[in-house]
Design a protein around this motif. Structure first.
Motif, PDB file in Angstrom:
ATOM      1  N   ARG A 216       0.814  -1.217   0.000  1.00  0.00           N
ATOM      2  CA  ARG A 216       0.000   0.000   0.000  1.00  0.00           C
ATOM      3  C   ARG A 216       0.845   1.264   0.000  1.00  0.00           C
ATOM      4  N   HIS A 217       1.865   1.301   0.869  1.00  0.00           N
ATOM      5  CA  HIS A 217       2.596   2.546   1.098  1.00  0.00           C
ATOM      6  C   HIS A 217       4.002   2.526   0.517  1.00  0.00           C
ATOM      7  N   GLY A 218       4.514   1.370   0.114  1.00  0.00           N
ATOM      8  CA  GLY A 218       5.848   1.306  -0.465  1.00  0.00           C
ATOM      9  C   GLY A 218       5.785   1.360  -1.979  1.00  0.00           C
ATOM     10  N   GLY A 219       6.829   0.872  -2.607  1.00  0.00           N
ATOM     11  CA  GLY A 219       6.876   0.851  -4.056  1.00  0.00           C
ATOM     12  C   GLY A 219       7.301  -0.511  -4.567  1.00  0.00           C
ATOM     13  N   SER A 220       6.875  -0.825  -5.759  1.00  0.00           N
ATOM     14  CA  SER A 220       7.227  -2.121  -6.348  1.00  0.00           C
ATOM     15  C   SER A 220       8.677  -2.088  -6.814  1.00  0.00           C
ATOM     16  N   PRO A 221       9.338  -3.238  -6.839  1.00  0.00           N
ATOM     17  CA  PRO A 221       8.803  -4.537  -6.405  1.00  0.00           C
ATOM     18  C   PRO A 221       8.932  -4.720  -4.897  1.00  0.00           C
TER      19      PRO A 221
ATOM     20  N   ILE B 293      13.247 -13.068   8.220  1.00  0.00           N
ATOM     21  CA  ILE B 293      12.418 -12.804   7.040  1.00  0.00           C
ATOM     22  C   ILE B 293      12.442 -11.300   6.798  1.00  0.00           C
ATOM     23  N   ASP B 294      12.939 -10.897   5.646  1.00  0.00           N
ATOM     24  CA  ASP B 294      12.991  -9.486   5.267  1.00  0.00           C
ATOM     25  C   ASP B 294      11.861  -9.179   4.296  1.00  0.00           C
ATOM     26  N   VAL B 295      11.084  -8.150   4.615  1.00  0.00           N
ATOM     27  CA  VAL B 295      10.042  -7.641   3.716  1.00  0.00           C
ATOM     28  C   VAL B 295      10.538  -6.285   3.220  1.00  0.00           C
ATOM     29  N   VAL B 296      10.910  -6.229   1.951  1.00  0.00           N
ATOM     30  CA  VAL B 296      11.575  -5.047   1.396  1.00  0.00           C
ATOM     31  C   VAL B 296      10.684  -4.430   0.328  1.00  0.00           C
ATOM     32  N   ASP B 297      10.510  -3.112   0.398  1.00  0.00           N
ATOM     33  CA  ASP B 297       9.827  -2.399  -0.675  1.00  0.00           C
ATOM     34  C   ASP B 297      10.787  -1.379  -1.268  1.00  0.00           C
ATOM     35  N   HIS B 298      10.406  -0.785  -2.376  1.00  0.00           N
ATOM     36  CA  HIS B 298      11.247   0.188  -3.066  1.00  0.00           C
ATOM     37  C   HIS B 298      10.508   1.515  -3.198  1.00  0.00           C
TER      38      HIS B 298
ATOM     39  N   GLN C 298      16.690   2.433  -1.747  1.00  0.00           N
ATOM     40  CA  GLN C 298      15.593   3.314  -1.379  1.00  0.00           C
ATOM     41  C   GLN C 298      14.408   2.452  -1.002  1.00  0.00           C
ATOM     42  N   GLY C 299      13.694   2.871   0.025  1.00  0.00           N
ATOM     43  CA  GLY C 299      12.582   2.081   0.503  1.00  0.00           C
ATOM     44  C   GLY C 299      12.760   1.731   1.966  1.00  0.00           C
ATOM     45  N   THR C 300      12.018   0.738   2.419  1.00  0.00           N
ATOM     46  CA  THR C 300      12.017   0.324   3.820  1.00  0.00           C
ATOM     47  C   THR C 300      12.096  -1.190   3.878  1.00  0.00           C
ATOM     48  N   VAL C 301      12.803  -1.685   4.874  1.00  0.00           N
ATOM     49  CA  VAL C 301      12.896  -3.126   5.080  1.00  0.00           C
ATOM     50  C   VAL C 301      12.436  -3.439   6.502  1.00  0.00           C
ATOM     51  N   PHE C 302      11.467  -4.332   6.624  1.00  0.00           N
ATOM     52  CA  PHE C 302      11.010  -4.853   7.902  1.00  0.00           C
ATOM     53  C   PHE C 302      11.610  -6.249   8.059  1.00  0.00           C
ATOM     54  N   THR C 303      12.233  -6.500   9.208  1.00  0.00           N
ATOM     55  CA  THR C 303      12.920  -7.771   9.433  1.00  0.00           C
ATOM     56  C   THR C 303      12.300  -8.489  10.619  1.00  0.00           C
ATOM     57  N   ILE C 304      11.815  -9.711  10.366  1.00  0.00           N
ATOM     58  CA  ILE C 304      11.323 -10.605  11.423  1.00  0.00           C
ATOM     59  C   ILE C 304      12.435 -11.600  11.741  1.00  0.00           C
ATOM     60  N   GLU C 305      12.798 -11.700  13.006  1.00  0.00           N
ATOM     61  CA  GLU C 305      13.764 -12.700  13.453  1.00  0.00           C
ATOM     62  C   GLU C 305      13.075 -13.624  14.453  1.00  0.00           C
ATOM     63  N   LEU C 306      13.111 -14.923  14.168  1.00  0.00           N
ATOM     64  CA  LEU C 306      12.427 -15.911  15.003  1.00  0.00           C
ATOM     65  C   LEU C 306      13.403 -17.003  15.411  1.00  0.00           C
ATOM     66  N   PRO C 307      13.300 -17.503  16.650  1.00  0.00           N
ATOM     67  CA  PRO C 307      14.062 -18.703  17.003  1.00  0.00           C
ATOM     68  C   PRO C 307      13.424 -19.926  16.372  1.00  0.00           C
ATOM     69  N   LEU C 308      14.213 -20.972  16.232  1.00  0.00           N
ATOM     70  CA  LEU C 308      13.648 -22.197  15.657  1.00  0.00           C
ATOM     71  C   LEU C 308      12.566 -22.789  16.549  1.00  0.00           C
TER      72      LEU C 308
END
Length: 410
Positions: free
Chosen positions: A282-287, A301-306, A361-371
């Motif tokens: 919604r608020h980032g840019g493709s891809p 898990i990295d969620v990256v937008d541009h 350029q953009g934003t990256v959200f990073t989820i870090e989880l233990p096994l």
């Protein structure tokens, strides 16, 4: 005054010093009858320049009397002054301890209050300024404890109010959503204005229903009632199911290595990931890219937008409740709770969720989880099939952007 016949090394040293310094010198030397003081004084030419001659007059004096005086002074200090100082030191130490002991108690009490023991009090002993200071400290501790209790009471009341209101709104909102969905199917038979009004009512009703569900979820986190229903799943498959259930497969690029299995709650993970990907779309840019990787004994898990990216001041508050990066958006589809709920869900797994600016350029959200999340009760090996919040094929039951199914609905 006399001139020694054989001054020896001492006299030679004095003579050398006289020639160098052009003045009188004195030196203590050892004599047969004790220490002696030798003074050498050059004879000067009479005249304006007062230049020294080669004649030096030496005087020798005994220091036996002075040495005896010094020895007597040292003896008096040893047998008189030192014991007196020692005797004076004992009451001084007692007085210092009497002063420092209350100060130490105050310091220890301040440390305990800083650690959260607000019921800490210090007994008031004696009179004087230290007793007044102790009484003031106890008064301050009473005020802090009373204010903290009042703040906890108000916070608990606010949480209870939000939970009660959300719970009471669920039933009428569910009926309203059902009615508006039925009416929305008949908009083709209505006039343009009526159909537009009906679509607006249906959309706003769905938004209100989602906000109520988000408030109920936040109230569970605040009350400590949120629990995990864990399964051991293939994390790449869980990511794919989240994207496929919402129709994002063609809009999101993925990098998902196989063979990484994680113990997690599929529904809560689905909610967290869907919030992040939905915000990026919604608020980032493709891809928009979702990248899975191993990291420090767990997974990331990295969620990256541009898109245009976020200001550092916004990144610092992005996970605050009801916070929206664009203050001009007074009305938006989200409630401002999605990222806060996502972070709480990840923390419940013993992981972390953070946001940062992307390298380009953009934003990256990073989820870090233990096994394996900490203190997992009743672990099951179902690989996500038939897990809570999924249908028999392993798909999330809700096709909406964010899953809102709760434990009491299961």
């Amino acid at each position: 005054m006399r001139t020694p016949c054989a001054p020896g090394a001492v006299t030679a040293a004095l003579r050398s010093a006289v020639l160098r310094r052009n003045g009188a010198v004195a030196q203590r030397v050892a004599g047969a009858d004790g220490p002696r003081l030798v003074i050498g004084m050059p004879i000067l030419h009479a005249g304006q320049d007062d230049t020294p001659t080669r004649i030096v007059v030496y005087a020798e004096m005994s220091l036996r009397g002075e040495q005896a005086d010094i020895r007597a002074l040292v003896t008096a200090a040893r047998y008189g002054a030192i014991p007196a100082v020692g005797l004076a030191l004992v009451p001084a130490l007692i007085a210092a301890a009497h002063v420092l002991r209350p100060v130490r108690r105050l310091r220890a009490g301040a440390h305990r209050i800083a650690e959260g023991a607000l019921d800490t009090r210090i007994p008031v002993r004696g009179t004087g300024e230290l007793a007044d200071l102790t009484a003031t400290f106890n008064t301050m501790a009473d005020t802090i404890e009373r204010d903290a209790a009042e703040r906890r009471r108000l916070e608990a009341g606010a949480r209870r109010f939000a939970a009660d209101v959300s719970h009471e709104l669920r039933t009428p909102l569910a009926a309203m959503v059902a009615v508006t969905e039925v009416l929305d199917e008949d908009t083709a038979h209505l006039g343009p204005d009526t159909a537009e009004a009906l679509r607006l009512v249906a959309e706003e009703t769905r938004k209100l229903a989602r906000m109520v569900e988000d408030l109920m979820e936040i109230s569970r986190f605040d009350a400590g009632a949120a629990i995990l229903h864990t399964d051991e799943v293939d994390i790449a498959g869980a990511v794919c199911r989240t994207l496929r259930a919402r129709g994002w497969t063609d809009r999101v690029e993925t990098e998902l290595p196989d063979g990484i299995r994680v113990v997690l709650d599929p529904r809560r993970f689905d909610v967290a990931l869907a919030n992040l990907v939905g915000n990026a779309l919604r608020h980032g840019g493709s891809p928009v890219r979702v990248v899975l990787r191993r990291a420090d004994g767990g997974v990331a898990i990295d969620v990256v937008d541009h898109g245009p990216g976020l200001d550092p001041a916004v990144l610092a508050r992005i996970f605050d409740r009801f916070y929206k990066a664009d203050s001009a958006r007074t009305r938006s589809e989200g409630s401002g709770l999605g990222l806060a709920i996502a972070r709480e869900n990840i923390h419940l797994h013993g992981g972390t969720l953070r946001a940062a600016g992307a390298a380009d350029q953009g934003t990256v959200f990073t989820i870090e989880l233990p096994l394996v999340p900490p203190a997992v009760p009743g672990r099951r090996h179902l690989d996500g099939i038939g897990a809570p919040g999924t249908d028999p094929d392993g798909e999330p039951e809700s096709p909406g952007e964010v899953g809102h199914r709760r434990e009491e609905d299961q």
